[in-house]
Motif scaffolding. Sequence first.
Motif, PDB file in Angstrom:
ATOM      1  N   SER A   1      -7.653   1.271   1.345  1.00  0.00           N
ATOM      2  CA  SER A   1      -6.702   1.005   2.435  1.00  0.00           C
ATOM      3  C   SER A   1      -6.814   2.082   3.508  1.00  0.00           C
ATOM      4  CB  SER A   1      -5.270   0.975   1.889  1.00  0.00           C
ATOM      5  OG  SER A   1      -5.077  -0.172   1.084  1.00  0.00           O
ATOM      6  N   SER A   2      -6.932   3.328   3.074  1.00  0.00           N
ATOM      7  CA  SER A   2      -7.033   4.431   4.033  1.00  0.00           C
ATOM      8  C   SER A   2      -8.322   4.343   4.839  1.00  0.00           C
ATOM      9  CB  SER A   2      -6.996   5.777   3.302  1.00  0.00           C
ATOM     10  OG  SER A   2      -5.882   5.838   2.454  1.00  0.00           O
TER      11      SER A   2
ATOM     12  N   ASN B   1      -9.994   1.525   5.494  1.00  0.00           N
ATOM     13  CA  ASN B   1      -9.825   0.402   6.424  1.00  0.00           C
ATOM     14  C   ASN B   1      -8.969   0.793   7.630  1.00  0.00           C
ATOM     15  OD1 ASN B   1     -11.374  -1.507   5.085  1.00  0.00           O
ATOM     16  ND2 ASN B   1      -9.658  -2.373   3.948  1.00  0.00           N
ATOM     17  N   LEU B   2      -8.028   1.708   7.423  1.00  0.00           N
ATOM     18  CA  LEU B   2      -7.149   2.092   8.530  1.00  0.00           C
ATOM     19  C   LEU B   2      -7.722   3.207   9.386  1.00  0.00           C
ATOM     20  CD1 LEU B   2      -3.592   1.997   6.859  1.00  0.00           C
ATOM     21  CD2 LEU B   2      -4.611   0.294   8.379  1.00  0.00           C
TER      22      LEU B   2
END
Lengths: 331, 331
Positions: free
Chosen positions: B257-258, B260-261
């Motif tokens: 997630s990190s 992707n962000l």
Amino acid sequence: MTSDNELKYWMGFDLGGTKMLAQIYDDNWEVLAKEKKRTKPGTSAKQGVDRIIDTIQDALKKADLTPKQLKGIGIGCPGPIDMEKGILLDLPNLGWEEVRLQEQVSKELGCPVAILNDVDAGTYAEYRVGAAKGTRTAIAVFAGTGIGGGCIYRGEILRGSRISAFEIGHIQVMSNGPRCGCGQRGCLESVASRLAIAAQAARTAYRGDAPNLLDNSGVDLSKIRSGALSSSIQKGDQAVEDIISEAARYIGIAVASSVNLIGPEMVVLGGGLVEAMPELFVPQVKRSANKRVMPAYRDSFEVVAAKLEDDAGVLGAALWAEHQLSPTKED
Amino acid sequence: MTSDNELKYWMGFDLGGTKMLAQIYDDNWEVLAKEKKRTKPGTSAKQGVDRIIDTIQDALKKADLTPKQLKGIGIGCPGPIDMEKGILLDLPNLGWEEVRLQEQVSKELGCPVAILNDVDAGTYAEYRVGAAKGTRTAIAVFAGTGIGGGCIYRGEILRGSRISAFEIGHIQVMSNGPRCGCGQRGCLESVASRLAIAAQAARTAYRGDAPNLLDNSGVDLSKIRSGALSSSIQKGDQAVEDIISEAARYIGIAVASSVNLIGPEMVVLGGGLVEAMPELFVPQVKRSANKRVMPAYRDSFEVVAAKLEDDAGVLGAALWAEHQLSPTKED
């Protein structure tokens, strides 16, 4: 005084999968002229770049300007971008790869060019002149057929070390959730995009639990657009409202993760789904995100609907060009 | 030439829940002197600040220096920090709130002070002189009794609009997962911290499926430390290895997630758990994260073990003070 000071015009360009749009702005960000062309599928990247340049030239003609009279052009493109080098890395729908768009357009027209991701462009417009104006750090989530996101971090578009970033649609919000177009399971996009919602609503309608939706749109996903969902709820389809509410809750979970990681002041919600039903999405996303963040972040951010509509992308590209290319930045 | 040029020393300070540590560094970042004191529980913030200043003074005495001979002091503190204003917002274990630590220490000692979150300090040390040296954007995950994280974004500590950020331990990785200390469910910390792992391992041992762990540590969570987990695996407790592997997989989901962000180049894994079993954590986190990210980010980042150990926090605080307070920055 250089002749740069006499130039007043910026161009925004939005390269979409189905259309391309060029708009010329004066120094009050009013549109002076625009040109739209269809993005032809099945053409090479070379032909595509030529068509981009034709569109730009046609818009300039309408405004009776030459490229040299533009201070710069900002081009928003779908897919991952190398912002430092101005390379469009991958445009799967058109089959283009590694297009040196910034260099090619700039060389051909003889004026400065900046390229950026189209969702980043929309986010930047909301930051500069829309719902997040006056903030320093803001995130935006655009929920439509897919879900895109952008982040302005301390006045600049947040960017990955190699490519554009903030792909909030692909962070996991449901363990072992539905398959997503990206190949993973349980991405936000797989549970809260228009397509994900339409699939659940169609199933519900088929079972007889959403009679208004069934009457108006049937169970064909291509017909269950945001407007159809909204009107079925207005006519009393509680089951559809519950599906929307659940989707908004998932958006809130992804927003909470982003808040825990980046700590924005403002969360802007846009895209077709939210535009059709802001009164359902905005409070529910806010409630869900605020509940899910760490205590220290509670009430540290606002959740609001986007203010700009369709033109956000093309305007954001022009505003970013101004931010990146203004001569005063180099002084 | 000002007299600033003659000053060569920086101080790092680590304010922990149980101890405080001051270290003086020369311009090669070698430790010149250090002083450690117990952090007394049940004292007021005022008494706490006095004790911090005493510790600093004692370290200075050992090095035969006065505060005026320090270029600056960096203080790493647990909990949320307002980095702009130098305020320690909340230290729940000690009951301190809204402590204007930067102003108070700086005024008392007459030298510049910077304060930052302790996990950010450890991350910054890894970025400057450790495992992420040479990168521009890197994230770190420290898995111990809890899970903390930090992010260096384009050479600076990523910070929220009001408080320090990158609370990766509290992003959701399991829908309806176990209760977390923050009040939510399914946070990374609730499934992959040493405490979460120990709880599962104890249950497994109690059932008879981890005989070596049972022999050595019993089912008392306070005794199932990282070393005990590691040695039970080495002696053949496959069930414990499976629990670790599952925890690493969850860390990979949060890392994905990190990525992707934020799109970092490097992911540094540290903390007691990882230090005890790097060969289990590093490859599994890498595999899981790489599988979970969007295709455009695949293989765009490395996953490595932290290089610095216990002193990372205090060294990072000193390095950050140098970065924030160096006179050359203002020139």
